[in-house]
Design an enzyme around this catalytic site. Structure first.
Site: not given
Length: 546
Positions: A252, A483, A511
């Protein structure tokens, strides 16, 4: 605020709380002679709307492009010897023995424009390779955020990588500036934060409350927080680890750290994996709009999934289910949900809990359906509030981690001060309403100004831009089609920006990709172990059991 680049970089089934339990106390030292200490000590466990607001007079952030290890003024930092020792075990984490991994601190310049000045201690942890005779080197990890602690990630997820990687790599985590054990930024006390994160009426001064508190407590430190400086710290760490090239795994927001590293130190890029990609070219407000659109899609998918079940409080029409859920959550503005603890669930807290649940895939949706049922049918908010607390990193004793304030401090340092105004702001609101009509209507300014940097007292020269890298080594970018937090288009754009990059795709909800798919794990592990990138166009399915 209800969104982050990544509040949970791991699959929901992992239920990880990213709290550092072994780290530096984080303060800057006094004036240094320029050479850091050659022996680091084991680190102690830490105890611990719409109306415009006046813009603070900016304080320029010192910036300089370092020459890294080749700079004579930095060589002592790169050459320091790390003193590893068993981490201090945190008695609060009964199922985790933090002392099973090793901790140290890394000395870095507070200001890279003045390496002979004050220094800062960066908290670092490692899980040594289980087959030291076959050891390849170190893989440095970052779990996301901004605000996620790499120290806590390694301590609580020492088996995150598959066996082959664990056997041949030391897994190394560090806390970026302002995070965990590296000069943590913790501006609001717990009682104030309880209201700050849950109020349905934030008001024009909501962001200023945090900005003023942070300036009062950390005015000296804030100008030196930000991704660019943390990337420079990571390169010093690479040198101190004895690695010629950096092997790195970022989740991320951690993909942004990796991208900036590839831009800043292209000749030091080794095997970089960027999973759950952030598009660095998007201004923050636009990024937030796209992220809200991703969560809107996931909200509709979850609601339709629920409507097909025998027990679903959203009715049987999948086209109307999401709207019914949004109406209920928004209605908590007028009548918050009670809980057994005496706390109440506001609309903001309820939406935060929903966002937390939408980080997972279909396997987590049955649990989320139960949470929604408890709230809508039984009128009980305990489970929904627990989801919100997980997102906000609030423990059962009512204490918050420092991730929320680090999130704001890092974002604002990274150039998030260029926010739309006037006609551009109205256009942004219109686009938000078109792309995320349900999930944004509760408080649209929470999307446009997340975080709210309008009154942040410090500025830097950083601006969102397409990152290009001259690195010769290939970089693997992982994107997941479902996602919500980092939409798949981000991965496509980042892979194109980096140039010598390969896009590895996971088809599925949730995610990031590594934790959800054996196919992704095999491809990533092969790259880390052998340096062989997956073929262009490789697609993987999610694991049904994940």
């Amino acid at each position: 605020m209800i969104t982050r680049f990544s509040r949970r970089a791991l699959p929901a089934v992992a239920a990880v709380t990213l709290l550092a339990s072994c780290s530096s106390s984080g303060g800057t030292t006094g004036a240094a002679s320029g050479a850091p200490s050659t022996a680091a000590t084991t680190a102690p466990s830490p105890g611990a709307t719409e109306a415009p607001t006046p813009t603070a007079t900016p304080t320029p952030t010192p910036t300089v492009k370092p020459t890294g290890q080749a700079d004579p003024a930095l060589q002592a930092f790169y050459g320091q010897q790390l003193g590893w020792a068993a981490c201090k075990d945190d008695p609060k984490t009964e199922k985790i023995d933090e002392s099973a991994v090793q901790c140290t601190t890394l000395k870095v310049p507070l200001d890279y424009a003045n390496p002979a000045g004050e220094t800062l201690d960066v908290a670092v942890v490692r899980k040594p390779a289980t087959k030291p005779d076959q050891r390849i080197g170190s893989v440095v990890v970052n779990p996301g955020g901004p605000g996620g602690t790499g120290v806590g990630f390694v301590q609580r997820n020492s088996d995150y990588f598959q066996k082959g990687v664990r056997e041949r790599f030391d897994t190394v985590g560090f806390d970026p500036r302002g995070v965990g054990g590296t000069s943590p930024v913790n501006c609001l006390d717990d009682k104030v934060r309880d209201d700050w994160v849950s109020t349905d009426n934030p008001g024009a001064d909501h962001g200023k409350v945090l900005a003023d508190a942070c300036q009062a407590k950390y005015g000296k430190l804030l100008p030196f927080i930000g991704t660019r400086n943390s990337v420079r710290d990571m390169d010093v760490l690479r040198g101190a680890l004895g690695e010629q090239k950096l092997t790195y795994f970022g989740l991320s927001y951690g993909t942004y750290i990796g991208s900036v590293y590839a831009e800043e130190f292209p000749d030091r890029v080794g095997r970089l994996v960027l999973d759950g990609a952030v598009d660095p070219s998007l201004p923050l407000a636009q990024h937030n709009i796209e992220q809200y659109a991703g969560f809107e899609r996931s909200l509709n998918a979850f609601a339709a999934h629920c409507a097909k079940k025998a027990q679903c409080p959203l009715g049987k029409d999948p086209d109307k289910a999401a709207g019914k859920l949004a109406d209920f959550l928004d209605g908590l503005k007028q009548k918050p949900l009670p809980t057994s603890t005496g706390r109440v669930v506001t609309a903001t807290a309820a939406w935060t809990g929903m966002i937390e649940g939408l980080y997972g895939d279909e396997s987590a949706w049955d649990e989320l359906r139960t949470v929604v049922t408890q709230a809508m049918v039984n009128g009980k908010g305990d489970h929904l509030l627990a989801y919100a607390d997980s997102y906000n990193r609030r423990d059962k004793e009512g204490h918050y981690s420092v991730s929320a304030d680090a999130y704001t401090a890092i974002h604002c340092a990274d150039g998030a001060t260029d926010v739309p105004a006037g006609d551009a702001l109205q256009a942004a609101y219109a686009e938000l309403a078109a792309k995320a009509p349900l999930i944004s209507r509760h408080e649209p300014s929470a999307a446009i100004f997340d975080p709210d940097c309008r009154t942040w007292p410090f500025r830097s020269t950083e601006r969102q831009h397409a990152i290009t890298s001259k690195a010769q080594a290939p970089i693997v970018v992982v994107g997941s089609t479902g996602d919500a937090a980092t939409p798949y288009a981000n991965a496509e754009k980042l892979a194109a920006q980096l140039g010598n990059a390969v896009l590895l795709t996971r088809d599925g909800e949730g995610h990031t990709g590594y934790g959800w798919s054996a196919c992704i794990r095999t491809a990533v592990d092969t790259f880390l172990l052998e340096g062989t990138a997956p073929a262009a166009g490789t697609r993987c399915a999610s694991d049904p059991a994940q």
